[in-house]
Design an enzyme around this catalytic site. Structure first.
Site, PDB file in Angstrom:
ATOM      1  N   GLY A  25      12.342 -11.859  33.191  1.00 48.28           N
ATOM      2  CA  GLY A  25      11.326 -11.845  34.232  1.00 48.28           C
ATOM      3  C   GLY A  25      11.800 -12.728  35.370  1.00 48.28           C
ATOM      4  CB  SER A  26      10.307 -13.579  38.641  1.00 42.12           C
ATOM      5  OG  SER A  26       9.067 -14.044  38.119  1.00 42.12           O
ATOM      6  CD  GLU A  28      12.246 -15.553  32.157  1.00 40.02           C
ATOM      7  OE1 GLU A  28      11.494 -16.552  32.102  1.00 40.02           O
ATOM      8  OE2 GLU A  28      11.845 -14.430  32.525  1.00 40.02           O
ATOM      9  CD  GLU A  47       8.083  -9.174  26.404  1.00 39.76           C
ATOM     10  OE1 GLU A  47       8.012  -9.374  27.624  1.00 39.76           O
ATOM     11  OE2 GLU A  47       7.518  -8.207  25.827  1.00 39.76           O
ATOM     12  CG  HIS A  70       8.533 -13.434  32.375  1.00 41.70           C
ATOM     13  ND1 HIS A  70       8.956 -14.377  33.285  1.00 41.70           N
ATOM     14  CD2 HIS A  70       7.513 -12.770  32.962  1.00 41.70           C
ATOM     15  CE1 HIS A  70       8.231 -14.276  34.385  1.00 41.70           C
ATOM     16  NE2 HIS A  70       7.337 -13.311  34.205  1.00 41.70           N
ATOM     17  CG  HIS A 281       0.320  -9.302  -0.795  1.00 39.52           C
ATOM     18  ND1 HIS A 281       0.982  -8.146  -0.432  1.00 39.52           N
ATOM     19  CD2 HIS A 281      -0.753  -9.370   0.013  1.00 39.52           C
ATOM     20  CE1 HIS A 281       0.334  -7.556   0.567  1.00 39.52           C
ATOM     21  NE2 HIS A 281      -0.722  -8.262   0.848  1.00 39.52           N
ATOM     22  N   GLY A 400       5.237 -10.071   6.194  1.00 35.01           N
ATOM     23  CA  GLY A 400       4.230  -9.076   5.850  1.00 35.01           C
ATOM     24  C   GLY A 400       3.764  -8.208   6.991  1.00 35.01           C
TER      25      GLY A 400
END
Length: 525
Positions: A25-26, A28, A47, A70, A281, A400
Site C-alpha cells: 500500500g502507499s 510501504e 493479505e 499495509h 477438540h 483450526g
C-alpha cells in the site's frame, strides 16, 4: 550517509531474510524504494494468502521471512491466518506500514491507531518504535524474538517517513548482534527421565510437531526402536514427526479426553515429546489419564508446559533431548501386535471416495514429496492411505481455521525447490486462499493442487451429525468450477472423476515445471 532503510535491509540480509512476502500500500513505498537486487519480493493478492505463503515458507525453511502489509487494513485482514502462525510456531516477522509519524495521532487516512495493539494477542511481540532512531533496534528485537524458542510471529509498525532518516553510529552495533537460544537439560535432569523410562513396565511415545520442526524425526525413530514401544502422533497434527510406514506407528490420537485416555491406558508411562498435553477438540469428557499411569512432557514452550492439566514437565530443547534419550535408555525386546487391516471406501459411478484420491496420490507421488493438507472432513482418509517417510513431509493448518493450505503450499515449494509439493485442499478450504494460485503462476511455482470437490462443507455436516443439530442452513457449495477459476489465475487445470483419470492427471502434473490444479470430484463419506 546510511539511511534507516539501508540499515534495515542490512539487518535483514544478515539474518538471511531476503525473501519478502507482501501486498503493498502507499505506506510501504518508501520501505520498498530501491529494493535490493539480492532480495525477492513475492506479491499476493490478499493479505491472508500473503501471510499463509510466509507461514509455509517459515515452517519448511526454518528461516523467518518478512511479511510487508499495509497499515491496519492489511494487518487486520491477515489476522485469521496469523492465528495459524501462533499454533504452528512459525517465525514470521510482520512489518506493517504506518502513516507519517507527525500525523498518526490525527487518525488520518490509512493511519493505524494503537498499531502495536492490533495484532498483539496473536504475536509474541508487537512494537511501534518511539522515534526513527529506534527503528533498526526494534526490527532486530522482533527478529530475535521470532526466532527464539518457542518460535512464533512478531509484528513491527513503522511510520513510513522514518525510512528516510539517517542511521546513527550505534546502528552497526545493533545489526552485528548474535542472539543464541537455550542449550539443553542438565545430566541430572536427563537421568531422571531415563530412570523413569527404564523403570516403566510399558512405555509409550506421543510425538508432536516440534519433533519435525526441529529435525528430530530420526532420533525419535531410534528412541522408539530402543524402547520397542508404540508411537502415537498427538491430536490435530500440523506436522508429521514419525514415519507412518514404520511398524511401531500406532496412528493419530483422537482430539478428546476420553479417547486419548482409553488408547493410552495400557501404558504405565506416557512420554510426550514436542507437543501440548493435549490439544482437545471434541467434547468427550473423562479422566485425563488412567489410574496408575504417569505422563512426562518435554517441550521447549513454557506456555505449553504451564497450561497442561496433568503430568510432569521438562522445559528443554526437543531435538537435543530426543537425541540424548535415544542414546541412553535401555534397549528392550518387545513384539508389537500386527496393525488392523482397514477396508477402503468404494467409489461411485461419477465420483471418487476420498480413500481413492489419497491412495492414488501416495502411489504416484515421489518418495520425498511434501504433502500440504487442508481438507478437514477427509483427514482420516489421508492418514489411512498416504505414507510419510522423510522429515518435513507434511504440513496442515494448526489453528483450526481455513485459508492456510493452498497459499502455504506455494511458500513451502519456494522454500523446498528440490522436493515436489502436493496440496490436497477441500473445496470449502480452497476458496479462503484461492488467490494463492495467482502467486504460484507469477513465480512459476510447481505445486500440484488437488481440490477435493464434494460440494459441501463436509466437516460441518459431520459435526452436525455428532452434535445432533437439526434445522441448520445448508452447508452445500454447488456450482464452483475450480478449473475455470485456476485458468483465470493462469494455472493449468483439469477435472477428474475416476481413479484412472486422476492417475493420468497426476502423472502429467508431476511431469511439468509449473503449477497445476486437479479438480477431483469426490463425495462426503
Amino acid at each position: 550517509m546510511t539511511t534507516i532503510r539501508d540499515a534495515a535491509y542490512g539487518l535483514l540480509r544478515r539474518h538471511g531474510m531476503t525473501t519478502v512476502f507482501g501486498n503493498p500500500g502507499s505506506n510501504e513505498l518508501l520501505f520498498l524504494k530501491e529494493f535490493p537486487e539480492d532480495f525477492t519480493y513475492v506479491m499476493g493478492l490478499h493479505e491472508g494468502a500473503v501471510l499463509a505463503m510466509a507461514d509455509g515458507y517459515a515452517q519448511a525453511s526454518g528461516r523467518a521471512p518478512l511479511v510487508s502489509l499495509h497499515s491496519a487494513a492489511g494487518t487486520g485482514t491477515s489476522m485469521g491466518v496469523l492465528a495459524n502462525t501462533v499454533q504452528s510456531k512459525s517465525p514470521v516477522v510482520v512489518l506493517s506500514g504506518q502513516q507519517v509519524r507527525s500525523m498518526v495521532g490525527q487518525q488520518i487516512m490509512v493511519a493505524s491507531t494503537d498499531a502495536a495493539q492490533l495484532p498483539k494477542p496473536l504475536t509474541k511481540l508487537s512494537l511501534e518504535p518511539l522515534s526513527p532512531k529506534d527503528v533498526v533496534r526494534s526490527l532486530a528485537e522482533v527478529i530475535h524474538t521470532a526466532n527464539l524458542h518457542p518460535k512464533g510471529p512478531t509484528h513491527l509498525s513503522v511510520p513510513y517517513d522514518d525510512w528516510e532518516h539517517d542511521a546513527d553510529a550505534n546502528t552497526e552495533l545493533t545489526v552485528a548482534r548474535d542472539v543464541l537460544d537455550a542449550t539443553g537439560l542438565s545430566e541430572a535432569r536427563l537421568a531422571e527421565i531415563v530412570d523413569a523410562i527404564d523403570a516403566s513396565r510399558s512405555p509409550v511415545l506421543v510425538l508432536g510437531p516440534e519433533v519435525d520442526a526441529t529435525d528430530a524425526n530420526e532420533h525419535a525413530v531410534l528412541l522408539a526402536e530402543r524402547l520397542g514401544c508404540p508411537v502415537w502422533i498427538a491430536p490435530s497434527p500440523a506436522r508429521c514427526p514419525f514415519p507412518t510406514s514404520h511398524a511401531q506407528f500406532a496412528g493419530l490420537l483422537p482430539a478428546n479426553v476420553a479417547g486419548i485416555a482409553e488408547l493410552l491406558s495400557p501404558h504405565d508411562l506416557v512420554v510426550v515429546l514436542g507437543a501440548a498435553v493435549f490439544r482437545y477438540h471434541h467434547d468427550r469428557p473423562g479422566r485425563y489419564l488412567a489410574e496408575g499411569s504417569r505422563l512426562i512432557q518435554i517441550s521447549q514452550d513454557p506456555s505449553e508446559i504451564s497450561r497442561a492439566p496433568m503430568g510432569d514437565a521438562y522445559l528443554a530443547p526437543v531435538a537435543d533431548t530426543t537425541a540424548r534419550l535415544s542414546e541412553t535408555v535401555a534397549v528392550r525386546d518387545v513384539e508389537l501386535p500386527a496393525r488392523a487391516v482397514r477396508i477402503a471406501g468404494i467409489d461411485r459411478a461419477d465420483r471418487m471416495h476420498p480413500d481413492t484420491v489419497f491412495r492414488t496420490i501416495s502411489e504416484i507421488a515421489p518418495v520425498d514429496a511434501i504433502h500440504v493438507v487442508e481438507s478437514t472432513s477427509t483427514a482420516e482418509a489421508f492418514w489411512n492411505n498416504v505414507e510419510l517417510c522423510a522429515q518435513g513431509s507434511f504440513y496442515s493448518a494448526a489453528a483450526g481455521g481455513l485459508g492456510f493450505g493452498l497459499p502455504a503450499a506455494v511458500g513451502i515449494q519456494l522454500a523446498q525447490p528440490h522436493r515436489r509439493v502436493i496440496a490436497s485442499i477441500g473445496d470449502g478450504s480452497a476458496n479462503f486462499g484461492i488467490t494463492g494460485l495467482w502467486s504460484a503462476a507469477q513465480h512459476d511455482v510447481p505445486v500440484v493442487f488437488v481440490v477435493l470437490r464434494n460440494e459441501t462443507y463436509g466437516a460441518m455436516v459431520s459435526f452436525g451429525r455428532r452434535l445432533d443439530v437439526e434445522g441448520a442452513p445448508s452447508f452445500d457449495l454447488p456450482g464452483i468450477d475450480f478449473v475455470r477459476l485456476a485458468e483465470g489465475y493462469g494455472v493449468t487445470a483439469e477435472s477428474v472423476a475416476t481413479e484412472a483419470q486422476l492417475r493420468d492427471a497426476l502423472e502429467r502434473a508431476l511431469a511439468t515445471d509449473g503449477p497445476v490444479l486437479i479438480e477431483a470430484r469426490t463425495f462426503h463419506a
